[in-house]
Design a protein around this motif. Structure first.
Motif, PDB file in Angstrom:
ATOM      1  N   ALA A  78       0.833  -1.206   0.000  1.00 40.94           N
ATOM      2  CA  ALA A  78       0.000   0.000   0.000  1.00 40.94           C
ATOM      3  C   ALA A  78       0.865   1.254   0.000  1.00 40.94           C
ATOM      4  O   ALA A  78       0.587   2.220  -0.717  1.00 40.94           O
ATOM      5  CB  ALA A  78      -0.922  -0.004   1.216  1.00 40.94           C
ATOM      6  N   GLN A  79       1.948   1.249   0.790  1.00 42.68           N
ATOM      7  CA  GLN A  79       2.829   2.410   0.813  1.00 42.68           C
ATOM      8  C   GLN A  79       3.529   2.586  -0.521  1.00 42.68           C
ATOM      9  O   GLN A  79       3.723   3.712  -0.995  1.00 42.68           O
ATOM     10  CB  GLN A  79       3.864   2.277   1.935  1.00 42.68           C
ATOM     11  CG  GLN A  79       4.803   3.489   2.020  1.00 42.68           C
ATOM     12  CD  GLN A  79       5.646   3.486   3.276  1.00 42.68           C
ATOM     13  OE1 GLN A  79       5.372   2.755   4.226  1.00 42.68           O
ATOM     14  NE2 GLN A  79       6.693   4.296   3.286  1.00 42.68           N
ATOM     15  N   GLN A  80       3.909   1.482  -1.161  1.00 38.56           N
ATOM     16  CA  GLN A  80       4.554   1.576  -2.464  1.00 38.56           C
ATOM     17  C   GLN A  80       3.609   2.169  -3.494  1.00 38.56           C
ATOM     18  O   GLN A  80       4.016   2.963  -4.352  1.00 38.56           O
ATOM     19  CB  GLN A  80       5.017   0.187  -2.916  1.00 38.56           C
ATOM     20  CG  GLN A  80       5.807   0.194  -4.226  1.00 38.56           C
ATOM     21  CD  GLN A  80       7.069   1.022  -4.120  1.00 38.56           C
ATOM     22  OE1 GLN A  80       7.899   0.794  -3.240  1.00 38.56           O
ATOM     23  NE2 GLN A  80       7.225   1.988  -5.022  1.00 38.56           N
ATOM     24  N   ALA A  81       2.332   1.795  -3.411  1.00 42.51           N
ATOM     25  CA  ALA A  81       1.338   2.358  -4.328  1.00 42.51           C
ATOM     26  C   ALA A  81       1.207   3.864  -4.129  1.00 42.51           C
ATOM     27  O   ALA A  81       1.078   4.627  -5.090  1.00 42.51           O
ATOM     28  CB  ALA A  81      -0.014   1.671  -4.130  1.00 42.51           C
ATOM     29  N   VAL A  82       1.253   4.298  -2.873  1.00 47.66           N
ATOM     30  CA  VAL A  82       1.196   5.730  -2.572  1.00 47.66           C
ATOM     31  C   VAL A  82       2.415   6.440  -3.146  1.00 47.66           C
ATOM     32  O   VAL A  82       2.314   7.506  -3.766  1.00 47.66           O
ATOM     33  CB  VAL A  82       1.109   5.956  -1.049  1.00 47.66           C
ATOM     34  CG1 VAL A  82       1.340   7.424  -0.711  1.00 47.66           C
ATOM     35  CG2 VAL A  82      -0.241   5.510  -0.525  1.00 47.66           C
ATOM     36  N   GLU A  83       3.590   5.867  -2.959  1.00 48.67           N
ATOM     37  CA  GLU A  83       4.816   6.491  -3.449  1.00 48.67           C
ATOM     38  C   GLU A  83       4.828   6.566  -4.972  1.00 48.67           C
ATOM     39  O   GLU A  83       5.305   7.556  -5.547  1.00 48.67           O
ATOM     40  CB  GLU A  83       6.030   5.724  -2.930  1.00 48.67           C
ATOM     41  CG  GLU A  83       6.216   5.831  -1.424  1.00 48.67           C
ATOM     42  CD  GLU A  83       7.449   5.097  -0.937  1.00 48.67           C
ATOM     43  OE1 GLU A  83       8.131   4.466  -1.777  1.00 48.67           O
ATOM     44  OE2 GLU A  83       7.734   5.142   0.273  1.00 48.67           O
ATOM     45  N   ASP A  84       4.298   5.541  -5.638  1.00 52.98           N
ATOM     46  CA  ASP A  84       4.233   5.565  -7.097  1.00 52.98           C
ATOM     47  C   ASP A  84       3.317   6.683  -7.582  1.00 52.98           C
ATOM     48  O   ASP A  84       3.629   7.377  -8.564  1.00 52.98           O
ATOM     49  CB  ASP A  84       3.737   4.215  -7.618  1.00 52.98           C
ATOM     50  CG  ASP A  84       4.749   3.097  -7.415  1.00 52.98           C
ATOM     51  OD1 ASP A  84       5.934   3.403  -7.173  1.00 52.98           O
ATOM     52  OD2 ASP A  84       4.358   1.920  -7.483  1.00 52.98           O
ATOM     53  N   ALA A  85       2.191   6.866  -6.898  1.00 55.29           N
ATOM     54  CA  ALA A  85       1.263   7.931  -7.283  1.00 55.29           C
ATOM     55  C   ALA A  85       1.870   9.305  -7.030  1.00 55.29           C
ATOM     56  O   ALA A  85       1.728  10.227  -7.841  1.00 55.29           O
ATOM     57  CB  ALA A  85      -0.053   7.786  -6.522  1.00 55.29           C
ATOM     58  N   LEU A  86       2.564   9.451  -5.909  1.00 56.91           N
ATOM     59  CA  LEU A  86       3.208  10.730  -5.598  1.00 56.91           C
ATOM     60  C   LEU A  86       4.300  11.063  -6.602  1.00 56.91           C
ATOM     61  O   LEU A  86       4.541  12.236  -6.910  1.00 56.91           O
ATOM     62  CB  LEU A  86       3.796  10.687  -4.185  1.00 56.91           C
ATOM     63  CG  LEU A  86       2.781  10.711  -3.033  1.00 56.91           C
ATOM     64  CD1 LEU A  86       3.470  10.386  -1.718  1.00 56.91           C
ATOM     65  CD2 LEU A  86       2.087  12.063  -2.949  1.00 56.91           C
ATOM     66  N   ALA A  87       4.993  10.056  -7.116  1.00 54.51           N
ATOM     67  CA  ALA A  87       6.045  10.292  -8.104  1.00 54.51           C
ATOM     68  C   ALA A  87       5.488  10.955  -9.356  1.00 54.51           C
ATOM     69  O   ALA A  87       6.196  11.701 -10.040  1.00 54.51           O
ATOM     70  CB  ALA A  87       6.736   8.976  -8.464  1.00 54.51           C
ATOM     71  N   CYS A  88       4.219  10.713  -9.657  1.00 53.67           N
ATOM     72  CA  CYS A  88       3.578  11.317 -10.826  1.00 53.67           C
ATOM     73  C   CYS A  88       2.999  12.687 -10.516  1.00 53.67           C
ATOM     74  O   CYS A  88       3.199  13.640 -11.274  1.00 53.67           O
ATOM     75  CB  CYS A  88       2.475  10.403 -11.345  1.00 53.67           C
ATOM     76  SG  CYS A  88       3.043   8.831 -12.029  1.00 53.67           S
ATOM     77  N   PHE A  89       2.272  12.787  -9.404  1.00 51.58           N
ATOM     78  CA  PHE A  89       1.541  14.015  -9.110  1.00 51.58           C
ATOM     79  C   PHE A  89       2.327  15.003  -8.248  1.00 51.58           C
ATOM     80  O   PHE A  89       2.138  16.209  -8.380  1.00 51.58           O
ATOM     81  CB  PHE A  89       0.221  13.682  -8.405  1.00 51.58           C
ATOM     82  CG  PHE A  89      -0.793  13.035  -9.288  1.00 51.58           C
ATOM     83  CD1 PHE A  89      -1.570  13.795 -10.148  1.00 51.58           C
ATOM     84  CD2 PHE A  89      -0.976  11.673  -9.281  1.00 51.58           C
ATOM     85  CE1 PHE A  89      -2.517  13.207 -10.974  1.00 51.58           C
ATOM     86  CE2 PHE A  89      -1.914  11.062 -10.098  1.00 51.58           C
ATOM     87  CZ  PHE A  89      -2.685  11.832 -10.948  1.00 51.58           C
TER      88      PHE A  89
END
Length: 204
Positions: free
Chosen positions: A152-163
């Protein structure tokens, strides 16, 4: 998070809208030819690969923009073409990369968290000095095991890398962490022959 998540301010030519596609292409060819003339095949091959990667990246971004602008939602009375572009991860990342995104950091962090649908996240705080984002999970699917939390944290970090690529680190508070500081109950010390319960106030 990735160390490559940095904003790149547009050059003066880009800001002025004076970029010429033909001249830019000739400039790229000139640089590649200069590298080839230097005899360093590794450097030349690396430069050519870099050009291909950038072409693929920006080509995909332009194709996404065209598709989004041509979608029915973009032309509907209630829809907004700009809103559709800002909600797209690829387009948003391109805008942020060139410091062209109209939204502030907090808004883009919220957008990133909205794309992670497996659980709800609450922003505890963002430290501008260290670029560290502190989050608290508000619950969601999953068994609660460490592997699920890490995913779940990795998914958050991936989204933050874009936005919001300016976020360099994410700290997640454990589930169940109190929203308010813990209150310590102070009782009277036990003495020999006295009851162990809390002290009661004396009436006058």
């Amino acid at each position: 998070m990735s160390a490559t998540a940095h904003n790149t301010a547009p050059s003066a030519a880009v800001a002025a809208g004076a970029v010429n596609a033909e001249q830019a292409g000739l400039r790229v060819e000139e640089v590649l030819e200069r590298l080839a003339a230097g005899g360093d095949e590794s450097a030349r091959a690396g430069a050519e690969e870099l050009v291909r990667v950038l072409m693929d990246f920006y080509g995909a971004g332009l194709a996404r923009i065209v598709r989004l602008l041509d979608s029915p939602a973009a032309g509907s009375p209630t829809g907004s073409a700009l809103a559709g572009l800002l909600a797209d991860e690829l387009v948003s990342s391109l805008l942020v990369l060139h410091d062209l995104h109209p939204e502030d950091t907090a808004t883009r962090i919220a957008r990133a968290l909205d794309t992670v649908g497996d659980r709800a996240w609450e922003v505890v705080g963002f430290d501008d000095a260290t670029a560290t984002l502190r989050l608290r999970s508000s619950g969601g699917s999953g068994c609660g095991c460490p592997s699920t939390g890490a995913a779940a944290q990795q998914a958050v970090e991936d989204a933050l890398a874009c936005f919001a690529p300016e976020v360099s680190a994410v700290e997640v508070e454990p589930v169940g962490t109190s929203r308010e500081p813990a209150l310590l109950q102070i009782g009277t010390a036990r003495t020999a022959g006295t009851a162990s319960g809390p002290a009661t106030a004396k009436t006058p």
